[in-house]
Write a protein that holds these residues in place. Structure first.
Motif, PDB file in Angstrom:
ATOM      1  N   GLU A  62      71.518  81.179  77.366  1.00 41.18           N
ATOM      2  CA  GLU A  62      73.061  80.678  77.714  1.00 41.18           C
ATOM      3  C   GLU A  62      72.421  79.228  77.940  1.00 41.18           C
ATOM      4  OE1 GLU A  62      75.375  81.840  81.212  1.00 41.18           O
ATOM      5  OE2 GLU A  62      75.166  83.917  80.418  1.00 41.18           O
ATOM      6  N   ARG A  63      73.406  78.216  77.798  1.00 36.23           N
ATOM      7  CA  ARG A  63      73.159  76.940  77.790  1.00 36.23           C
ATOM      8  C   ARG A  63      73.792  76.647  79.156  1.00 36.23           C
ATOM      9  NH1 ARG A  63      72.556  73.665  72.366  1.00 36.23           N
ATOM     10  NH2 ARG A  63      71.273  75.053  71.353  1.00 36.23           N
ATOM     11  N   ARG A  64      72.954  75.733  79.966  1.00 33.17           N
ATOM     12  CA  ARG A  64      73.580  75.185  81.073  1.00 33.17           C
ATOM     13  C   ARG A  64      74.603  74.035  80.800  1.00 33.17           C
ATOM     14  NH1 ARG A  64      69.846  73.326  85.674  1.00 33.17           N
ATOM     15  NH2 ARG A  64      71.482  72.002  85.915  1.00 33.17           N
ATOM     16  N   ARG A  65      75.712  74.017  81.586  1.00 33.28           N
ATOM     17  CA  ARG A  65      76.779  72.977  81.416  1.00 33.28           C
ATOM     18  C   ARG A  65      76.277  71.690  82.068  1.00 33.28           C
ATOM     19  NH1 ARG A  65      82.167  75.777  80.243  1.00 33.28           N
ATOM     20  NH2 ARG A  65      81.574  77.492  79.550  1.00 33.28           N
ATOM     21  N   GLY A  66      77.102  70.721  81.996  1.00 30.25           N
ATOM     22  CA  GLY A  66      76.847  69.153  82.215  1.00 30.25           C
ATOM     23  C   GLY A  66      76.084  69.011  83.903  1.00 30.25           C
ATOM     24  N   GLY A  67      76.442  70.154  84.589  1.00 27.94           N
ATOM     25  CA  GLY A  67      75.878  69.773  86.184  1.00 27.94           C
ATOM     26  C   GLY A  67      76.515  68.989  87.121  1.00 27.94           C
ATOM     27  N   GLY A  68      77.984  68.727  86.548  1.00 23.43           N
ATOM     28  CA  GLY A  68      78.561  68.002  87.595  1.00 23.43           C
ATOM     29  C   GLY A  68      78.623  66.242  87.198  1.00 23.43           C
ATOM     30  N   SER A  69      77.898  65.930  86.297  1.00 25.93           N
ATOM     31  CA  SER A  69      78.032  64.444  86.339  1.00 25.93           C
ATOM     32  C   SER A  69      79.243  63.772  85.996  1.00 25.93           C
ATOM     33  CB  SER A  69      76.896  64.245  85.187  1.00 25.93           C
ATOM     34  OG  SER A  69      77.185  64.792  83.951  1.00 25.93           O
ATOM     35  N   GLY A  70      79.810  64.625  85.167  1.00 31.03           N
ATOM     36  CA  GLY A  70      81.477  64.212  84.812  1.00 31.03           C
ATOM     37  C   GLY A  70      82.422  63.947  86.012  1.00 31.03           C
ATOM     38  N   TRP A  71      82.166  64.708  86.986  1.00 29.44           N
ATOM     39  CA  TRP A  71      82.825  64.597  88.404  1.00 29.44           C
ATOM     40  C   TRP A  71      82.421  63.363  89.104  1.00 29.44           C
ATOM     41  CZ3 TRP A  71      87.136  66.875  89.249  1.00 29.44           C
ATOM     42  CH2 TRP A  71      87.520  68.117  88.881  1.00 29.44           C
ATOM     43  N   ALA A  72      81.067  63.260  89.105  1.00 30.89           N
ATOM     44  CA  ALA A  72      80.415  61.849  89.632  1.00 30.89           C
ATOM     45  C   ALA A  72      81.266  60.578  88.765  1.00 30.89           C
ATOM     46  CB  ALA A  72      79.206  61.853  89.644  1.00 30.89           C
ATOM     47  N   ILE A  73      81.261  60.575  87.789  1.00 31.54           N
ATOM     48  CA  ILE A  73      81.619  59.410  86.919  1.00 31.54           C
ATOM     49  C   ILE A  73      83.234  59.295  87.273  1.00 31.54           C
ATOM     50  CG2 ILE A  73      82.410  58.620  84.463  1.00 31.54           C
ATOM     51  CD1 ILE A  73      79.687  59.854  83.710  1.00 31.54           C
TER      52      ILE A  73
ATOM     53  N   LEU B 113      85.090  55.955  89.177  1.00 30.36           N
ATOM     54  CA  LEU B 113      86.116  55.384  88.576  1.00 30.36           C
ATOM     55  C   LEU B 113      87.367  55.244  89.510  1.00 30.36           C
ATOM     56  CD1 LEU B 113      85.967  56.501  84.730  1.00 30.36           C
ATOM     57  CD2 LEU B 113      85.397  54.552  85.760  1.00 30.36           C
ATOM     58  N   LEU B 114      87.450  56.109  89.930  1.00 34.89           N
ATOM     59  CA  LEU B 114      88.571  56.337  91.103  1.00 34.89           C
ATOM     60  C   LEU B 114      88.339  55.297  92.064  1.00 34.89           C
ATOM     61  CD1 LEU B 114      91.252  57.749  92.106  1.00 34.89           C
ATOM     62  CD2 LEU B 114      89.834  59.426  93.374  1.00 34.89           C
ATOM     63  N   VAL B 115      87.278  55.292  92.657  1.00 35.29           N
ATOM     64  CA  VAL B 115      87.062  54.216  93.747  1.00 35.29           C
ATOM     65  C   VAL B 115      87.140  52.893  93.129  1.00 35.29           C
ATOM     66  CG1 VAL B 115      85.152  53.361  95.265  1.00 35.29           C
ATOM     67  CG2 VAL B 115      85.455  55.868  95.021  1.00 35.29           C
ATOM     68  N   ALA B 116      86.541  52.679  92.050  1.00 32.44           N
ATOM     69  CA  ALA B 116      86.884  51.355  91.324  1.00 32.44           C
ATOM     70  C   ALA B 116      88.166  50.945  91.153  1.00 32.44           C
ATOM     71  CB  ALA B 116      86.015  51.278  89.969  1.00 32.44           C
ATOM     72  N   LEU B 117      88.947  52.013  90.868  1.00 31.14           N
ATOM     73  CA  LEU B 117      90.517  51.848  90.672  1.00 31.14           C
ATOM     74  C   LEU B 117      91.256  51.324  91.905  1.00 31.14           C
ATOM     75  CD1 LEU B 117      91.610  52.558  87.776  1.00 31.14           C
ATOM     76  CD2 LEU B 117      93.147  53.807  89.003  1.00 31.14           C
TER      77      LEU B 117
END
Length: 90
Positions: A25-36, A40-44
């Motif tokens: 079983e491969r691990r998923r992204g680990g939450g880096s998508g949420w961090a990005i 982006l939300l803060v920058a907006l």
């Protein structure tokens, strides 16, 4: 997690073949998508704040120009009234 599956094949002649398959079983992204997304939300939000500040500054400048124009118009009316009074001999 690693899972092994072993398959045994029995042929009519008495021969046995074994085949092992390993599944990992491969691990998923680990939450880096949420961090990005959060960055982006803060920058907006920051960009929106500065944009509203520029708009407020522009509105304040326009209001000051309008008030000055009204003052000049009132002064011109007073001068015109004074000239009219002088012409009428008042």
């Amino acid at each position: 997690m690693v899972e092994e599956r072993v398959v045994e094949v029995h042929e009519p002649g008495g021969q046995t073949h074994t085949h092992t398959t390993v599944y990992e079983e491969r691990r998923r992204g680990g939450g880096s998508g949420w961090a990005i997304a959060a960055i982006l939300l803060v920058a907006l939000l920051i960009g929106g704040y500065f944009l509203t500040q520029v708009s407020d500054s522009q509105a304040s400048r326009d209001n000051a120009i309008e008030r000055a124009a009204d003052d000049v118009g009132s002064a011109a009316k007073n001068v015109g009234d004074a000239a009219k009074d002088i012409a009428n001999g008042n």
